[in-house]
Structures are given as C-alpha cells and as structure tokens.
Design a protein around this motif. Structure first.
Motif, PDB file in Angstrom:
ATOM      1  N   MET A   1       0.855  -1.167   0.000  1.00  0.00           N
ATOM      2  CA  MET A   1       0.000   0.000   0.000  1.00  0.00           C
ATOM      3  C   MET A   1       0.905   1.234   0.000  1.00  0.00           C
ATOM      4  SD  MET A   1      -3.092   1.006   2.616  1.00  0.00           S
ATOM      5  CE  MET A   1      -3.948  -0.514   2.324  1.00  0.00           C
ATOM      6  N   HIS A   2       0.561   2.197  -0.817  1.00  0.00           N
ATOM      7  CA  HIS A   2       1.376   3.411  -0.958  1.00  0.00           C
ATOM      8  C   HIS A   2       1.034   4.486   0.053  1.00  0.00           C
ATOM      9  CE1 HIS A   2       3.210   1.957  -4.600  1.00  0.00           C
ATOM     10  NE2 HIS A   2       2.005   1.587  -5.017  1.00  0.00           N
ATOM     11  N   PHE A   3      -0.055   4.324   0.771  1.00  0.00           N
ATOM     12  CA  PHE A   3      -0.456   5.328   1.760  1.00  0.00           C
ATOM     13  C   PHE A   3      -1.141   4.615   2.920  1.00  0.00           C
ATOM     14  CE2 PHE A   3      -4.101   4.702  -0.917  1.00  0.00           C
ATOM     15  CZ  PHE A   3      -5.165   4.736  -0.057  1.00  0.00           C
ATOM     16  N   THR A   4      -1.234   5.286   4.021  1.00  0.00           N
ATOM     17  CA  THR A   4      -1.926   4.755   5.183  1.00  0.00           C
ATOM     18  C   THR A   4      -3.255   5.485   5.321  1.00  0.00           C
ATOM     19  OG1 THR A   4       0.183   4.378   6.292  1.00  0.00           O
ATOM     20  CG2 THR A   4      -1.789   4.374   7.669  1.00  0.00           C
ATOM     21  N   PRO A   5      -4.378   4.767   5.214  1.00  0.00           N
ATOM     22  CA  PRO A   5      -5.673   5.434   5.366  1.00  0.00           C
ATOM     23  C   PRO A   5      -5.784   6.085   6.740  1.00  0.00           C
ATOM     24  CG  PRO A   5      -5.945   3.196   4.548  1.00  0.00           C
ATOM     25  CD  PRO A   5      -4.512   3.348   4.945  1.00  0.00           C
ATOM     26  N   LYS A   6      -6.291   7.295   6.777  1.00  0.00           N
ATOM     27  CA  LYS A   6      -6.432   8.048   8.026  1.00  0.00           C
ATOM     28  C   LYS A   6      -7.883   8.146   8.492  1.00  0.00           C
ATOM     29  CE  LYS A   6      -2.100   9.084   8.103  1.00  0.00           C
ATOM     30  NZ  LYS A   6      -1.190   8.298   8.861  1.00  0.00           N
ATOM     31  N   GLY A   7      -8.815   7.742   7.671  1.00  0.00           N
ATOM     32  CA  GLY A   7     -10.217   7.824   8.032  1.00  0.00           C
ATOM     33  C   GLY A   7     -11.080   7.583   6.816  1.00  0.00           C
ATOM     34  N   TRP A   8     -12.362   7.729   6.987  1.00  0.00           N
ATOM     35  CA  TRP A   8     -13.288   7.583   5.886  1.00  0.00           C
ATOM     36  C   TRP A   8     -14.427   8.567   6.066  1.00  0.00           C
ATOM     37  CZ3 TRP A   8     -18.334   5.879   6.801  1.00  0.00           C
ATOM     38  CH2 TRP A   8     -18.563   5.380   8.086  1.00  0.00           C
ATOM     39  N   SER A   9     -15.185   8.753   5.024  1.00  0.00           N
ATOM     40  CA  SER A   9     -16.314   9.672   5.089  1.00  0.00           C
ATOM     41  C   SER A   9     -17.410   9.188   4.150  1.00  0.00           C
ATOM     42  CB  SER A   9     -15.884  11.094   4.715  1.00  0.00           C
ATOM     43  OG  SER A   9     -15.452  11.123   3.376  1.00  0.00           O
ATOM     44  N   ILE A  10     -18.601   9.706   4.358  1.00  0.00           N
ATOM     45  CA  ILE A  10     -19.732   9.438   3.488  1.00  0.00           C
ATOM     46  C   ILE A  10     -20.174  10.768   2.907  1.00  0.00           C
ATOM     47  CG2 ILE A  10     -22.128   8.653   3.381  1.00  0.00           C
ATOM     48  CD1 ILE A  10     -21.510   6.828   5.744  1.00  0.00           C
ATOM     49  N   GLU A  11     -20.292  10.810   1.607  1.00  0.00           N
ATOM     50  CA  GLU A  11     -20.712  12.046   0.960  1.00  0.00           C
ATOM     51  C   GLU A  11     -22.154  12.352   1.352  1.00  0.00           C
ATOM     52  OE1 GLU A  11     -21.243  13.855  -3.510  1.00  0.00           O
ATOM     53  OE2 GLU A  11     -20.003  12.085  -3.229  1.00  0.00           O
ATOM     54  N   ARG A  12     -22.390  13.529   1.832  1.00  0.00           N
ATOM     55  CA  ARG A  12     -23.707  13.926   2.315  1.00  0.00           C
ATOM     56  C   ARG A  12     -24.783  13.795   1.236  1.00  0.00           C
ATOM     57  NH1 ARG A  12     -24.774  19.779   4.911  1.00  0.00           N
ATOM     58  NH2 ARG A  12     -25.189  20.315   2.767  1.00  0.00           N
ATOM     59  N   ALA A  13     -24.427  14.048   0.010  1.00  0.00           N
ATOM     60  CA  ALA A  13     -25.403  13.976  -1.076  1.00  0.00           C
ATOM     61  C   ALA A  13     -25.943  12.559  -1.252  1.00  0.00           C
ATOM     62  CB  ALA A  13     -24.765  14.453  -2.381  1.00  0.00           C
ATOM     63  N   GLY A  14     -25.209  11.547  -0.813  1.00  0.00           N
ATOM     64  CA  GLY A  14     -25.661  10.169  -0.958  1.00  0.00           C
ATOM     65  C   GLY A  14     -26.555   9.678   0.165  1.00  0.00           C
ATOM     66  N   LEU A  15     -26.680  10.442   1.241  1.00  0.00           N
ATOM     67  CA  LEU A  15     -27.462   9.990   2.393  1.00  0.00           C
ATOM     68  C   LEU A  15     -28.936   9.726   2.086  1.00  0.00           C
ATOM     69  CD1 LEU A  15     -25.914  11.985   5.350  1.00  0.00           C
ATOM     70  CD2 LEU A  15     -25.675   9.562   4.823  1.00  0.00           C
ATOM     71  N   PRO A  16     -29.607  10.551   1.274  1.00  0.00           N
ATOM     72  CA  PRO A  16     -31.014  10.239   0.987  1.00  0.00           C
ATOM     73  C   PRO A  16     -31.190   8.865   0.331  1.00  0.00           C
ATOM     74  CG  PRO A  16     -30.550  12.492   0.381  1.00  0.00           C
ATOM     75  CD  PRO A  16     -29.222  11.854   0.733  1.00  0.00           C
ATOM     76  N   ARG A  17     -30.210   8.398  -0.387  1.00  0.00           N
ATOM     77  CA  ARG A  17     -30.285   7.087  -1.020  1.00  0.00           C
ATOM     78  C   ARG A  17     -29.868   5.985  -0.051  1.00  0.00           C
ATOM     79  NH1 ARG A  17     -26.473   4.289  -3.163  1.00  0.00           N
ATOM     80  NH2 ARG A  17     -25.033   6.018  -3.303  1.00  0.00           N
ATOM     81  N   ILE A  18     -28.925   6.267   0.827  1.00  0.00           N
ATOM     82  CA  ILE A  18     -28.372   5.266   1.732  1.00  0.00           C
ATOM     83  C   ILE A  18     -29.295   4.990   2.918  1.00  0.00           C
ATOM     84  CG2 ILE A  18     -26.486   4.822   3.349  1.00  0.00           C
ATOM     85  CD1 ILE A  18     -24.674   6.439   1.461  1.00  0.00           C
TER      86      ILE A  18
END
Length: 68
Positions: A1-18
């Motif tokens: 892996m070339h980077f170390t993940p530091k966190g994640w997020s959910i795009e707000r625009a996708g919440l009505p579908r999720i």
C-alpha cells in the motif's frame, strides 16, 4: 500500500439514497427474533414503531425535494 488510510467519510449527497437501505437492513434484523432475543416484547414493538416512523420521515423528506 502506498499510503496509510487516516479515516473515511460518506458524501452527504448520498445519504437520501443510503438511509432507507440502512432502515431496511435494521428492519430485516429486527424481524428475526434471535438478534433481539433479550429484549422484552414491548421494547421490540417500540423498535418496530420507531423504524416505521423513521421510514415515513425519510419518505417525506425525499418527497420534499420533488416538485408538487
């Protein structure tokens, strides 16, 4: 892996579908007596009622974006 993940997020625009999908998953889990076997019947009934209210609220919010 070339980077170390530091966190994640959910795009707000996708919440009505999720969100409705998440409610559906919780409803499927709640329909099975095993996951909530330690809950009293009245608490399971309350969970079902809250999920129904949440689904109706999400539907109303989704329809609020629709032109009349």
């Amino acid at each position: 892996m070339h980077f170390t993940p530091k966190g994640w997020s959910i795009e707000r625009a996708g919440l009505p579908r999720i969100c409705p999908d998440v409610v559906g998953v919780i409803e499927m889990i709640a329909a099975d007596p095993w996951p909530f076997r330690h809950m009293h019947g009245r608490d399971r009934d309350r969970l079902a009622a809250l999920l129904g209210e949440l689904r109706m609220t999400l539907q109303a919010l989704g329809n609020a974006d629709q032109p009349a």
